[in-house]
Write a protein that holds these residues in place. Sequence first.
Motif, PDB file in Angstrom:
ATOM      1  N   CYS A   8      67.436  33.387 150.961  1.00  0.00           N
ATOM      2  CA  CYS A   8      66.915  34.819 151.051  1.00  0.00           C
ATOM      3  C   CYS A   8      67.612  35.810 151.400  1.00  0.00           C
ATOM      4  N   CYS A  11      67.258  36.909 155.387  1.00  0.00           N
ATOM      5  CA  CYS A  11      67.646  35.859 156.420  1.00  0.00           C
ATOM      6  C   CYS A  11      68.681  34.605 156.165  1.00  0.00           C
ATOM      7  N   SER A  13      68.012  31.916 154.827  1.00  0.00           N
ATOM      8  CA  SER A  13      67.398  30.673 154.803  1.00  0.00           C
ATOM      9  C   SER A  13      67.198  30.267 153.321  1.00  0.00           C
ATOM     10  N   CYS A  28      60.305  34.547 150.623  1.00  0.00           N
ATOM     11  CA  CYS A  28      60.839  33.551 151.791  1.00  0.00           C
ATOM     12  C   CYS A  28      59.830  33.036 152.674  1.00  0.00           C
ATOM     13  N   SER A  30      60.294  32.033 155.510  1.00  0.00           N
ATOM     14  CA  SER A  30      60.780  32.233 156.999  1.00  0.00           C
ATOM     15  C   SER A  30      60.449  33.644 157.349  1.00  0.00           C
ATOM     16  N   CYS A  31      60.840  34.585 156.577  1.00  0.00           N
ATOM     17  CA  CYS A  31      60.769  36.054 157.015  1.00  0.00           C
ATOM     18  C   CYS A  31      59.965  36.966 155.940  1.00  0.00           C
TER      19      CYS A  31
HETATM   20 ZN    ZN Z   1      64.062  35.178 154.766  1.00  0.00          ZN
END
Ligand code: ZN
Length: 142
Positions: A8, A11, A13, A28, A30-31
Motif C-alpha cells: 500500500c 501504510c 501493509s 488497501c 487496512s487503510c
Molecule cells: Zn494501506
Amino acid sequence: MTNLVLPCPGCRSLSRVPEARLADRPVCASCRTRLLGAPVPLDAASFDRVLSATTLPVLVDFWAPWCGPCRTMAPHFDAAAAAFAGRVVFAKVDTEAEPGLAARFQIQGIPTLALFEAGRELRRSSGGRNQAQIAAWLAGGT
Ligand code: ZN
C-alpha cells in the motif's frame, strides 16, 4: 485464479488482490488507499517485507530531498508508476531519512533506480530520467 500481493502506498501493509480484479481499482485492506498507480515510500522497517512479499517486480528510486535531479525526476516517476500500474510496483527510498538502506545498497549517486524481483536486485542505474526514459530502462535499455 492468480492472486497478487501488493504493498500500500499509504501504510505499506500488504494486500492480496486477485489478478482478475486489478482493473477494479483495488484498495488497501487496512487503510483503503488505492493500491495501484502511486509510488510506495519504503523505510528500513518495511523494505525487506515489501520487497520479498510483493509478487510483481519492484522498481526502487533511491533519492534525497536536497537532490535537484531527484526532484526533477519525481513527477516523471509518479507518472510512470501510474502507467505501469499492475505490472511493476514503484517504490521510493529517501536516502537522507534512511541512511542504513543507502549504505546497505551502496548507493553512490542519486537518483539511482534499482529493479528487484522476489527481493533480489536484478540491475540498477543512476542518473535522472524522464517518464519515457524510465519506461525504456524498465524494458531493458540503459
Ligand atoms: Zn494501506
